[in-house]
Scaffold this motif. Structure first.
Motif, PDB file in Angstrom:
ATOM      1  N   LEU A 197       0.817  -1.206   0.000  1.00  0.00           N
ATOM      2  CA  LEU A 197       0.000   0.000   0.000  1.00  0.00           C
ATOM      3  C   LEU A 197       0.861   1.271   0.000  1.00  0.00           C
ATOM      4  O   LEU A 197       0.480   2.284  -0.598  1.00  0.00           O
ATOM      5  N   ALA A 198       2.017   1.213   0.660  1.00  0.00           N
ATOM      6  CA  ALA A 198       2.907   2.375   0.663  1.00  0.00           C
ATOM      7  C   ALA A 198       3.325   2.719  -0.764  1.00  0.00           C
ATOM      8  O   ALA A 198       3.327   3.898  -1.165  1.00  0.00           O
ATOM      9  N   PHE A 199       3.675   1.721  -1.541  1.00  0.00           N
ATOM     10  CA  PHE A 199       4.052   1.935  -2.940  1.00  0.00           C
ATOM     11  C   PHE A 199       2.872   2.449  -3.752  1.00  0.00           C
ATOM     12  O   PHE A 199       2.994   3.392  -4.549  1.00  0.00           O
ATOM     13  N   GLN A 200       1.706   1.834  -3.547  1.00  0.00           N
ATOM     14  CA  GLN A 200       0.536   2.201  -4.346  1.00  0.00           C
ATOM     15  C   GLN A 200       0.060   3.617  -4.050  1.00  0.00           C
ATOM     16  O   GLN A 200      -0.274   4.380  -4.966  1.00  0.00           O
ATOM     17  N   TRP A 201       0.027   3.992  -2.769  1.00  0.00           N
ATOM     18  CA  TRP A 201      -0.397   5.347  -2.427  1.00  0.00           C
ATOM     19  C   TRP A 201       0.591   6.377  -2.965  1.00  0.00           C
ATOM     20  O   TRP A 201       0.195   7.424  -3.498  1.00  0.00           O
ATOM     21  N   ALA A 202       1.877   6.111  -2.798  1.00  0.00           N
ATOM     22  CA  ALA A 202       2.886   7.061  -3.272  1.00  0.00           C
ATOM     23  C   ALA A 202       2.826   7.210  -4.784  1.00  0.00           C
ATOM     24  O   ALA A 202       3.004   8.308  -5.314  1.00  0.00           O
ATOM     25  N   LEU A 230       8.700  -1.546  -9.468  1.00  0.00           N
ATOM     26  CA  LEU A 230       7.551  -2.417  -9.237  1.00  0.00           C
ATOM     27  C   LEU A 230       7.360  -2.575  -7.746  1.00  0.00           C
ATOM     28  O   LEU A 230       8.263  -2.282  -6.952  1.00  0.00           O
ATOM     29  N   GLU A 231       6.203  -3.069  -7.368  1.00  0.00           N
ATOM     30  CA  GLU A 231       5.971  -3.393  -5.965  1.00  0.00           C
ATOM     31  C   GLU A 231       6.955  -4.487  -5.559  1.00  0.00           C
ATOM     32  O   GLU A 231       6.974  -5.569  -6.122  1.00  0.00           O
ATOM     33  N   GLY A 232       7.827  -4.177  -4.597  1.00  0.00           N
ATOM     34  CA  GLY A 232       8.800  -5.167  -4.157  1.00  0.00           C
ATOM     35  C   GLY A 232      10.053  -5.221  -5.009  1.00  0.00           C
ATOM     36  O   GLY A 232      10.821  -6.180  -4.914  1.00  0.00           O
ATOM     37  N   TRP A 233      10.315  -4.188  -5.833  1.00  0.00           N
ATOM     38  CA  TRP A 233      11.523  -4.179  -6.678  1.00  0.00           C
ATOM     39  C   TRP A 233      12.053  -2.754  -6.762  1.00  0.00           C
ATOM     40  O   TRP A 233      11.461  -1.892  -7.402  1.00  0.00           O
TER      41      TRP A 233
END
Length: 467
Positions: free
Chosen positions: A246-251, A367-370
């Protein structure tokens, strides 16, 4: 039809024949599998006369191949005992589902609680895992899946990385959370409903964020304080993983405040894990959760103080969805030393510069996690940009982060963690600034004297690579 049945026969053996007459030599009407139910209509010559409602045909089965129960409250205690046994018996999922369905029918409504749905969900979830682990066609497994489907158990196919995975849709687990099961049952339900490998990879970013927000709300329904430490660890790990996503997606959507809070929660949840109480089978999950949190941790890191004179990195909007990195010197602000645009998520709080001003680094999460480390470095031919990826293989799960510079600025220290062959591999490297090729590599930071001596205090205070 089930509502009118007073007595049923549950098939307890695989490949049990349904005969046309009460004789072993009589023609086989159908092949029955454990977990199927038949309506009992009589008994003849050591056979039960039954009617198979699934196939809409009568027949006869041997008494030892089935168990007979009246669908009323008198059978409930016996059925309950068998359900509790089968719930933890691998390979008997279809039979357990059949018994659970019979118990739900036989028991008084006041006796139907979350424990029955916990059993149904556990059996269905284990059957899905069993089916996903098989590489070849298995007649028995296919039949057990068919039996489960006949009771309304829904398994969903997920295509991921060239293979098909079956996942239980979680209906029984939702009932556990709704009815209020024991803390352990609620944990099982929440973990099963939020399993990352059962999230459809074809979802759009907006759909994926909605799913992750729902996953977060499900996990919040479990109280870690009521769980044993080793089970609470599992809850903290899953929460850390979801919050990091969620931190990645919100940012990425420009909601920096929400992204920062999600990142803070992910780091906090990971810190709550008691490593001394980690179950052996959870150690891999702990390492992977730590990598996911580390990949997005910059969302909650405050921006460093603006350095003094020297080259600085500015972020400006490019094409829709792009961020452009512009390296400039205050002496010649109109002429960039280097410039590059990316659709990745650039973390401004990660910008660092060597003391000599010959290298500037920034973390870019593609990417999420990369997350990669982009290094601008000054050489004889001018300023160059090199992207350091966690590994040279196709992106999956990993990150690279700056750990510091040597005093003369000729070496760059980096930490890498990446998922390879199903395991998290960590490396701590000393790179030559000119080529960014490894000069020294160690599995632990203390194994390299240069790395141990010159890694920065800022890195050591925040990194998750040293756990």
């Amino acid at each position: 039809m089930l509502a009118t049945i007073l007595t049923i026969a549950l098939v307890v053996q695989d490949q049990a024949p349904l005969r046309a007459a009460p004789q072993d030599a009589a023609p086989r009407q159908a092949t029955l599998w454990q977990g199927e139910w038949l309506e009992v209509r009589g008994e003849r010559q050591g056979f039960l006369q039954v009617y198979d409602h699934r196939r809409e045909r009568p027949g006869y089965v041997r008494e030892q191949q089935v168990r007979v129960y009246r669908l009323d409250e008198t059978s409930a205690p016996q059925l309950q005992a068998i359900v509790e046994f089968l719930r933890d018996t691998p390979g008997s999922e279809a039979l357990g589902i059949g018994y659970t369905a019979a118990l739900l029918r036989a028991a008084n409504p006041s006796q139907v609680g979350p424990e029955l749905f916990d059993a149904m969900g556990t059996l269905a979830d284990r059957l899905a895992k069993r089916a996903s682990s098989r590489r070849s066609n298995d007649e028995t497994l296919a039949a057990h899946l068919d039996v489960a489907a006949s009771y309304g158990v829904k398994l969903v196919s997920i295509e991921q990385e060239g293979r098909t995975r079956l996942c239980y849709d979680g209906e029984a687990f939702r009932r556990v959370l709704g009815l209020g099961g024991t803390p352990e049952a609620r944990l099982r339900a929440a973990l099963a409903l939020t399993r990352p490998e059962c999230t459809n990879p074809a979802l759009s970013p907006v759909e994926r964020q909605a799913v992750d927000e729902w996953r977060s709300s499900v996990l919040e329904q479990v109280d870690a304080a009521q769980l044993p430490a080793w089970e609470a660890n599992r809850l903290h790990l899953r929460r850390a993983e979801v919050d990091a996503a969620l931190a990645f997606q919100w940012a990425r959507r420009g909601e920096t405040e929400k992204g920062a809070k999600a990142s803070e929660r992910s780091v906090d949840e990971l810190a709550r894990v008691l490593k001394a109480e980690l179950a052996e089978e959870d150690r891999s999950a702990y390492a992977m959760a730590a990598v996911r949190v580390a990949a997005s941790r910059w969302a909650s890191v405050p921006a460093p103080e603006k350095p003094g004179a020297g080259p600085s990195l500015a972020l400006t909007p490019g094409k829709p969805g792009e961020t452009c990195l512009r390296l400039a010197d205050e002496k010649t602000p109109g002429t960039p030393l280097a410039e590059r645009c990316t659709y990745g998520l650039v973390w401004p709080s990660s910008i660092r510069r060597s003391a000599q001003g010959t290298a500037v680094t920034v973390a870019v999460q593609l990417l999420e996690g990369w997350t990669e480390l982009w290094v601008f470095h000054q050489e004889a031919e001018g300023w160059l940009l090199d992207m350091l990826a966690p590994t040279t293989t196709e992106p999956s799960l990993g990150y690279v982060e700056l750990a510091g510079f040597t005093p003369d600025g000729s070496r760059v220290l980096v930490a890498r963690e990446v998922l390879m062959e199903g395991k998290i591999k960590s490396s701590f490297q000393v790179l030559k600034r000119q080529t960014l090729l490894p000069e020294k590599t160690a599995e632990r930071p203390d194994d390299s004297g240069t790395f141990k001596r010159w890694s920065s205090a800022d890195w050591r205070s925040r990194t998750l690579a040293v756990r």
